[in-house]
Design a protein around this motif. Structure first.
Motif, PDB file in Angstrom:
ATOM      1  N   LEU A 125     -58.660  16.461   2.902  1.00 60.46           N
ATOM      2  CA  LEU A 125     -58.582  15.907   1.544  1.00 60.46           C
ATOM      3  C   LEU A 125     -57.765  14.621   1.586  1.00 60.46           C
ATOM      4  CD1 LEU A 125     -57.905  19.284  -0.306  1.00 60.46           C
ATOM      5  CD2 LEU A 125     -59.980  17.894  -0.485  1.00 60.46           C
ATOM      6  N   PRO A 126     -57.951  13.740   0.608  1.00 61.04           N
ATOM      7  CA  PRO A 126     -57.152  12.516   0.586  1.00 61.04           C
ATOM      8  C   PRO A 126     -55.661  12.841   0.513  1.00 61.04           C
ATOM      9  CG  PRO A 126     -58.767  12.568  -1.213  1.00 61.04           C
ATOM     10  CD  PRO A 126     -58.856  13.880  -0.527  1.00 61.04           C
ATOM     11  N   ARG A 127     -54.843  11.935   1.034  1.00 61.52           N
ATOM     12  CA  ARG A 127     -53.399  12.177   0.971  1.00 61.52           C
ATOM     13  C   ARG A 127     -52.992  12.454  -0.473  1.00 61.52           C
ATOM     14  NH1 ARG A 127     -48.376  11.425   3.762  1.00 61.52           N
ATOM     15  NH2 ARG A 127     -46.748  11.023   2.223  1.00 61.52           N
ATOM     16  N   GLY A 128     -52.113  13.409  -0.645  1.00 61.50           N
ATOM     17  CA  GLY A 128     -51.684  13.776  -1.990  1.00 61.50           C
ATOM     18  C   GLY A 128     -52.323  15.062  -2.468  1.00 61.50           C
ATOM     19  N   ASP A 188     -47.717  14.297  -6.701  1.00 57.36           N
ATOM     20  CA  ASP A 188     -47.564  12.926  -7.192  1.00 57.36           C
ATOM     21  C   ASP A 188     -46.397  12.305  -6.429  1.00 57.36           C
ATOM     22  OD1 ASP A 188     -46.717  10.639  -8.580  1.00 57.36           O
ATOM     23  OD2 ASP A 188     -47.564  11.397 -10.463  1.00 57.36           O
ATOM     24  N   GLU A 189     -46.703  11.341  -5.574  1.00 59.01           N
ATOM     25  CA  GLU A 189     -45.651  10.800  -4.712  1.00 59.01           C
ATOM     26  C   GLU A 189     -44.699   9.878  -5.462  1.00 59.01           C
ATOM     27  OE1 GLU A 189     -46.464  10.172  -0.508  1.00 59.01           O
ATOM     28  OE2 GLU A 189     -48.589  10.366  -0.995  1.00 59.01           O
ATOM     29  N   GLN A 190     -45.068   9.468  -6.661  1.00 60.84           N
ATOM     30  CA  GLN A 190     -44.154   8.649  -7.461  1.00 60.84           C
ATOM     31  C   GLN A 190     -43.093   9.513  -8.141  1.00 60.84           C
ATOM     32  OE1 GLN A 190     -44.416   5.207  -7.513  1.00 60.84           O
ATOM     33  NE2 GLN A 190     -45.942   5.689  -5.932  1.00 60.84           N
ATOM     34  N   PRO A 241     -36.550  26.688  -5.453  1.00 64.64           N
ATOM     35  CA  PRO A 241     -37.908  26.322  -5.838  1.00 64.64           C
ATOM     36  C   PRO A 241     -38.242  24.900  -5.408  1.00 64.64           C
ATOM     37  CG  PRO A 241     -36.453  26.105  -7.719  1.00 64.64           C
ATOM     38  CD  PRO A 241     -35.625  26.667  -6.598  1.00 64.64           C
ATOM     39  N   ILE A 242     -39.521  24.629  -5.327  1.00 65.87           N
ATOM     40  CA  ILE A 242     -39.970  23.308  -4.907  1.00 65.87           C
ATOM     41  C   ILE A 242     -39.925  22.397  -6.129  1.00 65.87           C
ATOM     42  CG2 ILE A 242     -41.894  22.008  -3.946  1.00 65.87           C
ATOM     43  CD1 ILE A 242     -42.703  24.767  -2.579  1.00 65.87           C
ATOM     44  N   THR A 243     -38.916  21.559  -6.175  1.00 65.14           N
ATOM     45  CA  THR A 243     -38.700  20.703  -7.348  1.00 65.14           C
ATOM     46  C   THR A 243     -39.095  19.273  -7.013  1.00 65.14           C
ATOM     47  OG1 THR A 243     -36.450  20.232  -6.640  1.00 65.14           O
ATOM     48  CG2 THR A 243     -36.745  22.097  -8.136  1.00 65.14           C
ATOM     49  N   PRO A 244     -39.346  18.453  -8.026  1.00 57.55           N
ATOM     50  CA  PRO A 244     -39.646  17.038  -7.769  1.00 57.55           C
ATOM     51  C   PRO A 244     -38.536  16.348  -6.962  1.00 57.55           C
ATOM     52  CG  PRO A 244     -40.211  17.600 -10.031  1.00 57.55           C
ATOM     53  CD  PRO A 244     -39.527  18.799  -9.440  1.00 57.55           C
ATOM     54  N   LEU A 298     -39.963  13.065   0.959  1.00 60.59           N
ATOM     55  CA  LEU A 298     -40.865  11.923   1.179  1.00 60.59           C
ATOM     56  C   LEU A 298     -40.063  10.699   1.650  1.00 60.59           C
ATOM     57  CD1 LEU A 298     -43.244  12.318  -1.910  1.00 60.59           C
ATOM     58  CD2 LEU A 298     -43.893  12.560   0.505  1.00 60.59           C
ATOM     59  N   ARG A 299     -38.880  10.534   1.081  1.00 64.49           N
ATOM     60  CA  ARG A 299     -38.022   9.413   1.494  1.00 64.49           C
ATOM     61  C   ARG A 299     -37.655   9.576   2.971  1.00 64.49           C
ATOM     62  NH1 ARG A 299     -33.724  10.347  -1.654  1.00 64.49           N
ATOM     63  NH2 ARG A 299     -35.057  10.106  -3.489  1.00 64.49           N
ATOM     64  N   ALA A 300     -37.279  10.778   3.340  1.00 67.36           N
ATOM     65  CA  ALA A 300     -36.927  11.044   4.745  1.00 67.36           C
ATOM     66  C   ALA A 300     -38.128  10.802   5.654  1.00 67.36           C
ATOM     67  CB  ALA A 300     -36.431  12.480   4.887  1.00 67.36           C
ATOM     68  N   GLN A 301     -39.295  11.188   5.167  1.00 69.34           N
ATOM     69  CA  GLN A 301     -40.522  10.991   5.946  1.00 69.34           C
ATOM     70  C   GLN A 301     -40.773   9.495   6.176  1.00 69.34           C
ATOM     71  OE1 GLN A 301     -44.268  11.484   3.808  1.00 69.34           O
ATOM     72  NE2 GLN A 301     -44.973  12.922   5.382  1.00 69.34           N
TER      73      GLN A 301
END
Lengths: 811, 193
Positions: free
Chosen positions: A445-448, A646-648, A782-785, A792-795
């Motif tokens: 699937l597309p990224r995201g 949502d990566e934003q 829990p998986i929070t924003p 994602l920043r670390a990535q």
């Protein structure tokens, strides 16, 4: 026996049922939809008083003094009680009775009950508890389990050893079990996955708050109506604490507005309403506020887990090494069992080469944790299923294929020696893979956007009662009426899952009546045989068996009487679809009420009982603790979750969950689907939304360790349905429930549980799908924003470092 | 469902008849499930308290008592309202409907569909859920702009929390009830022609 024995019953052979497997309307749903059904708070008795409980504002404090004088002097106040009036301790587990109905000398969490008032109305009771003056001596609050385990000078409970010395520890239970050659396995491994996982706490939040009414009548019988899911255990504990013989106590569970494990032990309001009624001679009702429901809790324990998993090059699990700290809160509750379950329930649906678990449950100054749907095994399931996903990636094996390679089979024993007698796990995996178009879409699937998979197993009841006994786990009594109706009396607790309908389905199947002609009277300790209650997913298997036995006994008599009337063998008499029919001559039949009358003429009033006890031979090992987690039958589940990230904003949307569950046999498929759907929803919510957030000194949502500040230790941050975010219809993913049937020889008609197992895989499947979508692992629930954005920043930083190796960033 | 335009009982409204434990008690008059009702209510009591504890209509449930869960949803003048955060005195002169008034004589299509689809498990949220769904479907029958699809049903029920079902069968049931109601209306229209 897995199927009907035609030689015994003369009925149609297995898998061609008249009622079982059909579409059923619940026998009690319409009354609930017209306002006719009475839940506990819907009951009003003449001259009823209302009770309120004063709760501690401190997480940990000694009670120095309680001054009741102002409250007692108030107009409209009938009685006030404190812990000294109920000095006998209790606990759902007989070996850990560390609770009192009201605190005796110290409070152990914000919300602990200190005194209770009965007054003419709720408003007066509320005003009166504010007039009670309690002098506290605050103590250091231990709100982090690691801190609590490391502390010996502050003890949340003062416990004494047999020699009288004080146990200087805040550990409520430690279990260490090892199977096989663990270190050898790790030496042989192609990959070793090692990681820390944190499972936050979550709570049940039934929409109906806890409520109880106590009434001691002039004849000396104490009746307690309660929104409980375990009337039998409540009955026992009331007798113990109130020092009344059990035959002077009657517990009635009215219709129940949801429970999920949150009403599976006694609570303060049951003891308090009972005693206040004994003091006043009037009925006393207590209804929790929503905040009190959150404080009563007994929800999912926070777990801190360190997992090491050894996997061979071809994807076989060689060994699992699990170290777990459980944050238990202020009391033991079911914690002894939870501590065992944290390790014992992990060993299926996969074959392990070797296994070790070391679990320690800590007391903390927080609302006590207990059993929430999937008791003790949802947390380790999250860890292991993410571990397997990581292993699959490292080895370049598809995650579903890796799970297939570790499958058990029928006749196997798990590494901890539980007997597996049915195994639909591979079919579950196949179903979710096909329905989600896994092979076409996963990692493509597309990224995201991504797909993730997970599997699980669960028990269909525990092999042993909570207290030691050789008595049956479940009894059902059935009577036949001359009008052609069937009455069932059962101690089972219908908490919305439909257990009363399940019993009616079984009876209708065996006795040939229509479902509408079965009445079920349940959960009244005076009128119904004992059933241990709605916990550990036991009712379908256990009460199903009892009901089947009682019904078959009666059906045999009815067929005998009809056969005599017709001058034929009873083997050719079939009871189905409201008639007695002759199999060898379809032209001959009679309405079922006439058949019942013939039987009553011959045998007298028609009634029978059936009971069920678990198999004791060959179902588990002989080591200490081997019985805990052992079940007559295990269910299996697989989920695939589809998410987008949502990566934003870091927001995760769970779009769909495909859930396939092996329930052995679906006695009522609509009800089974409903259980799967409800489980999936609840699990998905734990992954991304819900958090029973007690402010403590431990890990926070953003991963930082932070002190909440003076006076805030142990405060519940979100004690409302607005702040504790349970999903609305708009937040809930599309749930695709699929039923898989691998009948188990120990289940009635092969049936196994469906109410708890289907929750487990949702959380790891979502976590794994997030990795598929954006390549980050969130091992801290829990998986929070915030956590997604940080990952994602670390990535990005890591990728930048790889792309510019010359300009290595310090880290 | 026909909307009751009828107002009544104005003469009694606002009358302070007594003081109860220092609190003002007022007489309100409302139409409740079609019947005229006059009752003295403490001025600070909610409609939920009056329905449940004074009038014995316990079908309407209390889940949170602060407007978060939707279990107490009733309709006031045809619009959905949270009875736990509505003062009873604000129902004076209004037309109030509770779940007890939803299906009279026979099951409302929503009740029938909830029953058939298995949309009620513990049933505690169900009365509120039914009332929200009824308001939505009634609006859809009069307003052709209103689309009845799954997202719209989910939005209409967005204020009603359910902890048992995962909403799947509830959405199924509302959709099924809408089909029944549409067919019935179409059938009735056909007969008229």
């Amino acid at each position: 026996m897995s199927a009907r024995d035609p030689a015994d019953t003369g009925q149609t052979p297995d898998a061609s049922f008249a009622v079982i497997g059909g579409h059923h309307r619940k026998i009690d749903a319409m009354d609930r939809m017209t306002g006719l059904t009475q839940y506990t708070d819907d009951i009003t008795l003449p001259r009823m008083l209302h009770a309120k409980i004063l709760r501690s504002p401190h997480a940990h404090a000694n009670i120095v003094d309680i001054d009741l004088s102002e409250a007692l002097a108030m107009d409209g106040v009938a009685a006030v009680i404190t812990g000294k009036d109920l000095p006998i301790s209790y606990g759902i587990i007989p070996w850990t009775p560390d609770e009192h109905a009201l605190c005796l000398d110290k409070v152990r969490y914000v919300g602990d009950g200190v005194a209770a008032v009965a007054a003419v109305d709720e408003e007066t009771a509320n005003a009166a508890i504010k007039r009670i003056k309690v002098t506290y001596e605050p103590l250091r609050a231990l709100t982090d389990p690691h801190e609590s385990l490391a502390t010996t000078d502050v003890l949340i409970h003062e416990r004494r050893r047999k020699d009288g010395s004080i146990k200087r520890s805040n550990a409520t239970k430690r279990v260490t079990l090892e199977f096989g050659d663990l270190e050898g396995c790790f030496a042989d491994a192609a990959v070793v996955i090692e990681a820390d996982y944190h499972f936050h706490g979550s709570t049940h939040t039934p929409i109906e708050p806890h409520c109880a009414i106590g009434y001691l009548d002039p004849k000396g019988i104490l009746t307690v109506w309660s929104a409980t899911q375990v009337p039998h255990y409540l009955h026992r504990e009331l007798a113990k604490v109130l020092e009344l013989p059990r035959n002077r106590i009657r517990v009635i569970q009215p219709a129940l507005g949801g429970a999920f494990g949150g009403k599976s032990e006694p609570f303060d309001l049951e003891f308090c309403t009972a005693l206040l009624s004994m003091r006043t001679g009037r009925p006393v009702k207590c209804l929790y506020t929503r905040e009190e429901v959150f404080l009563a809790h007994r929800g999912r324990h926070p777990f801190h887990m360190r997992y090491r998993t050894a996997v061979s090059a071809d994807g076989k699990i060689l060994g699992v090494d699990a170290k777990t700290v459980l944050d238990g809160g202020a009391y033991s509750s079911f914690g002894l069992i939870t501590t065992y379950y944290s390790g014992q329930l992990l060993c299926s649906p996969y074959r392990f080469g070797s296994y070790k678990f070391d679990s320690t449950r800590a007391y903390t100054n927080k609302p006590a944790c207990g059993p929430k749907r999937g008791h003790g095994s949802v947390q380790p399931r999250f860890a292991i299923e993410v571990q397997l996903d990581k292993a699959a990636e490292k080895l370049g094996i598809d995650p579903i294929e890796l799970r297939r390679r570790n499958a058990l089979s029928v006749g196997d024993r798990t590494v901890n020696e539980f007997a597996i007698n049915s195994y639909g796990f591979l079919d579950c995996m196949e179903k979710v893979a096909t329905a989600s178009r896994w092979s076409d879409r996963r990692a493509k699937l597309p990224r995201g956007r991504g797909l993730g998979v997970a599997g699980s197993t669960y028990i269909s009841g525990t092999n042993y009662c909570i207290y030691p006994t050789d008595l049956p786990q479940s009894g059902v009594q059935i009577c036949l009426d001359r009008s052609g109706r069937v009455r069932i009396f059962a101690g089972t607790s219908d908490i919305g899952q439909g257990s009363s309908t399940m019993l009616a389905v079984v009876a209708a199947e065996e006795l040939g009546v229509h479902l509408d002609d079965v009445r079920v009277l349940a959960a009244d300790t005076d009128l119904t045989p004992v059933d241990l209650g709605a916990y550990s997913s036991r009712i379908t298997l256990m009460a199903g068996h009892s009901c089947q036995r009682a019904a078959r006994d009666l059906a045999g008599k009815v067929r005998t009487a009809v056969a005599e009337e017709w001058g034929c063998s009873r083997k050719v008499v079939l009871l189905a679809e409201g008639r007695a029919q002759r199999i060898d001559d379809p032209a001959i039949s009679m309405p079922i009420d006439e058949a019942f009358v013939l039987a009553e003429v011959q045998f007298g009033t028609m009634g029978s009982v059936g009971s069920y006890q678990t198999p004791r031979a060959n179902v588990h090992g002989e080591y200490r603790g081997a019985t805990i987690g052992a079940s007559p039958a295990y269910s299996f589940t697989a989920h695939v979750a589809e998410v987008s990230v949502d990566e934003q904003t870091g927001e995760v949307t769970v779009h769909s969950i495909w859930a396939a569950h092996d329930c052995g046999r679906a006695l009522s498929p609509t009800l089974v689907e409903a259980q799967i759907e409800g489980s999936v929803y609840m699990g998905a919510a734990e992954a991304v939304m819900e958090h029973h957030h007690v402010m403590d000194s431990g890990l926070k949502d953003d991963g930082a360790k932070r002190d909440p500040g003076p006076g805030k230790h142990g405060l519940l941050a979100n004690a409302s349905l607005l702040d504790y975010r349970i999903p609305t219809a708009l937040d809930t993913p599309d749930i695709h429930a699929m039923i898989v049937e691998h009948p188990d020889p120990n289940g009635p008609y092969g049936a196994k549980e469906a109410g708890e197992g289907p929750l487990h895989p949702a959380i790891p499947a979502i976590a794994n799908a997030i990795y598929d979508a954006v390549g980050v692992r969130i091992d801290d629930l829990p998986i929070t924003p915030q956590k997604i954005l940080a990952a994602l920043r670390a990535q990005r930083e890591k990728e930048a470092a790889v792309q510019a190796p010359g300009a290595a960033t310090p880290c | 469902m026909p909307h009751h335009e009828h107002r009544f009982g104005e003469a009694a409204s606002g009358d302070v008849v007594q003081r109860h434990r220092g609190r003002q008690v007022e007489v309100i008059a409302m139409r409740l499930n079609g019947d005229p009702v006059q009752i003295g209510v403490p001025g600070h009591w909610t409609l939920l308290e009056v329905l449940r504890y004074q009038l014995g209509l316990t079908g309407t449930k209390q889940g949170c008592d602060k407007g978060d869960c939707g279990a107490c949803t009733v309709t006031i003048d045809g619009r959905s309202a949270l009875a736990c955060i509505t003062l009873a005195i604000n129902a004076d002169g209004r037309d109030v409907r509770t779940v007890e008034g939803l299906g009279v004589g026979k099951a409302h299509p929503l009740q029938d569909a909830f029953d058939d689809c298995g949309a009620a498990q513990c049933g505690f949220c169900t009365p509120g859920m039914l009332m929200s769904a009824a308001v939505f479907l009634e609006r859809a029958t009069t307003d052709t702009e209103v689309v009845v699809d799954r997202p719209a049903i989910a939005a209409a029920l967005g204020g009603n929390l359910c902890r048992c079902t995962g909403y799947t069968k509830i959405l199924d049931a509302v959709a099924a009830a809408w089909t029944t109601m549409s067919d019935r209306d179409a059938g009735a229209a056909g007969e008229d022609v």
